[in-house]
Write an enzyme that holds these catalytic residues in place. Structure first.
Site, short mmCIF file in Angstrom:
data_model
loop_
_atom_site.label_atom_id
_atom_site.label_comp_id
_atom_site.label_asym_id
_atom_site.label_seq_id
_atom_site.Cartn_x
_atom_site.Cartn_y
_atom_site.Cartn_z
N SER A 143 0.87 -1.18 0.00
CA SER A 143 0.00 0.00 0.00
C SER A 143 0.90 1.22 0.00
O SER A 143 2.09 1.12 0.33
CB SER A 143 -0.88 -0.01 1.26
OG SER A 143 -1.49 1.23 1.48
N TYR A 156 -2.44 -1.80 10.25
CA TYR A 156 -2.36 -1.87 8.79
C TYR A 156 -1.02 -1.29 8.30
O TYR A 156 -0.32 -1.90 7.49
CB TYR A 156 -3.52 -1.10 8.18
CG TYR A 156 -3.63 -1.18 6.68
CD1 TYR A 156 -4.22 -2.27 6.06
CD2 TYR A 156 -3.18 -0.14 5.87
CE1 TYR A 156 -4.35 -2.35 4.68
CE2 TYR A 156 -3.31 -0.19 4.50
CZ TYR A 156 -3.89 -1.30 3.90
OH TYR A 156 -4.01 -1.35 2.53
#
Length: 261
Positions: A143, A156
């Site tokens: 990401s 995350y």
């Protein structure tokens, strides 16, 4: 011949979203594709759609945090199609909360799916990729948060940062066996996973849902546009068909300028 004729790919979390689009693109390029997902019905539906279009695919039930399930699933793919040449470690979830309120059970769940899952599927695939130095390509779905942090996403961000370390280590260890690794780092992709975050972030940040989209998710892009599943899948295709190890161990930002490396 298609670019990936004779190759076998495993895509985790591929019953929907980014993984589903990657599976379609790899199949169109000629690869036999295993759709690995907790949702076996969804995985089979994607596989059947690929087969209806003339491609080769199977659905595999896989909990990426279960070592036995991962090993059995990867071995099943190798038995069905001959080996495993491409692994796309894509399975993931999102849980948002500030650190002081973040449940330890949620923290462990996030790291298990994103990091343990990447490790276990990699280890299982390498057994086939390393055999006779056949080689292969492992791509982790990172990401922009592999490089950047955002509020409410401690687990995350930590997990996505960790994928960089795993990929770089694999690039060095796997080179002698002709294995390459990469991390693709998308910006915000408008999937159900992201849609779920919009009201959650609005509540936690005390702003409107429109402001979450315009300021938090797209405010740093150059064009105010979400990254698409097609953007990510085409990057996967580029990396799986690249002819050498010149790019191994790298991360690739696909974020409309949301983060620039």
């Amino acid at each position: 011949m298609s670019q990936l004729d004779g190759k076998t790919a495993v895509v985790t979390g591929a019953a929907s979203g980014i993984g589903k689009e990657i599976a379609f693109v790899l199949a169109k390029a000629g690869a036999a594709v295993a759709i690995a997902d907790l949702n076996l019905d969804g995985a089979n539906a994607v596989a059947n759609e690929i087969k209806a279009g003339g491609g080769k695919a199977i659905g595999i039930a896989m909990n990426v945090t279960d070592e036995d399930a991962v090993n059995a699933g990867i071995d099943q793919v190798a038995a069905e199609f001959g080996s495993v040449d491409i692994l796309i470690s894509n399975a993931g979830i999102q849980i948002v909360n500030p650190i002081e309120n973040y449940a330890y059970s949620d923290w462990k769940k996030m790291l298990a799916i994103h990091l343990d899952g990447a490790f276990l599927t990699t280890k299982a695939a390498l057994k086939h990729m390393y055999k006779d130095d056949r080689g292969g390509i492992v791509i982790y779905m990172g990401s922009a948060h592999s490089h950047e942090a955002s509020p409410l996403k401690s687990a995350y961000v930590t997990a996505k940062h960790g994928l960089l370390g795993l990929s770089r280590t694999l690039a060095k260890e796997g080179a002698k066996h002709n294995v390459r690794s990469h991390v693709i780092c998308p910006g915000f992709v408008r999937t159900p996973l992201v849609d779920k975050q919009i009201p959650e972030q609005a509540k936690e940040l005390g702003i409107t849902e429109d402001e979450v989209i315009s300021k938090v998710m797209l405010g740093n892009t150059v064009d105010g546009v979400f990254t698409t599943v097609e953007d990510v899948a085409q990057t996967v295709l580029f990396l799986t068909t690249f002819p050498s190890a010149a790019l191994t161990g790298q991360s690739f930002l696909v974020s409309h300028g949301w983060y620039m490396q």
